[in-house]
Write a protein that holds these residues in place. Structure first.
Motif, short mmCIF file in Angstrom:
data_model
loop_
_atom_site.label_atom_id
_atom_site.label_comp_id
_atom_site.label_asym_id
_atom_site.label_seq_id
_atom_site.Cartn_x
_atom_site.Cartn_y
_atom_site.Cartn_z
N LYS A 3 4.65 -6.45 1.03
CA LYS A 3 4.59 -5.01 0.78
C LYS A 3 3.24 -4.68 0.16
N LEU A 4 2.70 -3.52 0.56
CA LEU A 4 1.39 -3.09 0.07
C LEU A 4 1.56 -2.00 -0.98
N TYR A 5 0.60 -1.96 -1.91
CA TYR A 5 0.56 -0.94 -2.94
C TYR A 5 -0.86 -0.36 -2.95
N ILE A 6 -0.94 0.95 -3.17
CA ILE A 6 -2.22 1.64 -3.06
C ILE A 6 -2.54 2.37 -4.36
N ALA A 7 -3.79 2.24 -4.80
CA ALA A 7 -4.28 2.98 -5.96
C ALA A 7 -5.29 4.02 -5.46
N TYR A 25 -0.55 1.82 -9.26
CA TYR A 25 -0.51 1.70 -7.80
C TYR A 25 0.78 2.32 -7.29
N LEU A 26 0.70 2.95 -6.14
CA LEU A 26 1.87 3.56 -5.51
C LEU A 26 2.31 2.68 -4.34
N PRO A 27 3.60 2.63 -4.07
CA PRO A 27 4.03 1.87 -2.89
C PRO A 27 3.45 2.51 -1.63
N ALA A 28 2.99 1.66 -0.71
CA ALA A 28 2.51 2.17 0.58
C ALA A 28 3.71 2.62 1.38
N PRO A 29 3.49 3.40 2.44
CA PRO A 29 4.61 3.77 3.29
C PRO A 29 5.40 2.52 3.71
N SER A 30 6.71 2.68 3.94
CA SER A 30 7.59 1.53 4.13
C SER A 30 7.17 0.56 5.22
N LYS A 31 6.54 1.01 6.29
CA LYS A 31 6.16 0.11 7.37
C LYS A 31 4.66 -0.18 7.37
N ALA A 32 4.01 0.00 6.24
CA ALA A 32 2.57 -0.22 6.15
C ALA A 32 2.25 -1.70 6.27
N THR A 33 1.32 -2.01 7.15
CA THR A 33 0.88 -3.39 7.31
C THR A 33 -0.64 -3.50 7.24
N VAL A 48 0.68 8.09 1.90
CA VAL A 48 1.20 8.28 3.27
C VAL A 48 0.18 7.74 4.27
N ASP A 49 0.70 7.26 5.39
CA ASP A 49 -0.14 6.80 6.48
C ASP A 49 -0.55 8.03 7.27
N ARG A 50 -1.84 8.30 7.34
CA ARG A 50 -2.34 9.47 8.06
C ARG A 50 -2.25 9.29 9.57
N PHE A 51 -2.08 8.06 10.03
CA PHE A 51 -2.10 7.76 11.46
C PHE A 51 -0.93 6.85 11.84
N PRO A 52 0.31 7.30 11.64
CA PRO A 52 1.44 6.43 11.95
C PRO A 52 1.45 6.05 13.44
N GLY A 53 1.76 4.78 13.70
CA GLY A 53 1.87 4.31 15.07
C GLY A 53 0.55 3.92 15.71
N LYS A 54 -0.55 4.11 15.01
CA LYS A 54 -1.88 3.77 15.56
C LYS A 54 -2.33 2.42 15.01
N THR A 55 -3.10 1.70 15.82
CA THR A 55 -3.70 0.45 15.34
C THR A 55 -4.91 0.80 14.47
#
Length: 150
Positions: A3-7, A25-33, A48-55
């Protein structure tokens, strides 16, 4: 991947991404890799992931195109050295300009200003006006003025 965490900085820009929960640090979105900081934004106190589903490659391409679209054409500023400016004239033109400076004060003023300048901005109104004054004195044609300014 863990799991990733973001500051974030105060301005909402990602400061760091960690793989463990740390203070601030805040938890990254649940499917963040991805550890690509540009992917994430701070919205309503959440990462939040600004580009969900994108590589990551697709994200970088999108960000690059966003930045290119935001580039606002700055006022043209073509700064060159004094030598580069003088080299834009033919030897005959320079000889005529220096000869005219002996009897025409405005031509002398133009050359004196050129001497004390650190550089020449081809988009500057004084540069353009000086060249147009040389054309008005018959030392350059209007076409040559435009060529010098290019």
């Amino acid at each position: 991947m863990p799991k990733l965490y973001i500051a974030f900085h105060d301005n909402g820009v990602v400061r760091d991404i960690a793989t463990e929960a740390l203070e601030g640090y805040l938890p990254a979105p649940s499917k963040a890799t991805s550890t690509l900081a540009l992917r994430y934004a701070l919205q309503d106190g959440k990462a939040v992931d600004r580009f969900p589903g994108k590589t990551d490659e697709e994200v970088l391409a999108l960000i690059s195109s966003e930045q290119a679209a935001q580039v606002v054409a700055a006022p043209s500023q073509k700064v060159i050295t004094k030598l580069a400016f003088m080299n834009r004239f033919t030897m005959e033109e320079l000889a005529a300009i220096y000869t005219a400076a002996k009897t025409e004060v405005m031509v002398e003023v133009f050359l004196d200003k050129l001497k004390i300048a650190e550089e020449v901005n081809l988009a500057d109104a004084q540069t353009i006006g000086g060249l147009q004054a040389l054309a008005a004195s018959g030392l350059l044609t209007e076409a040559r003025v435009q060529e010098v300014l290019q």
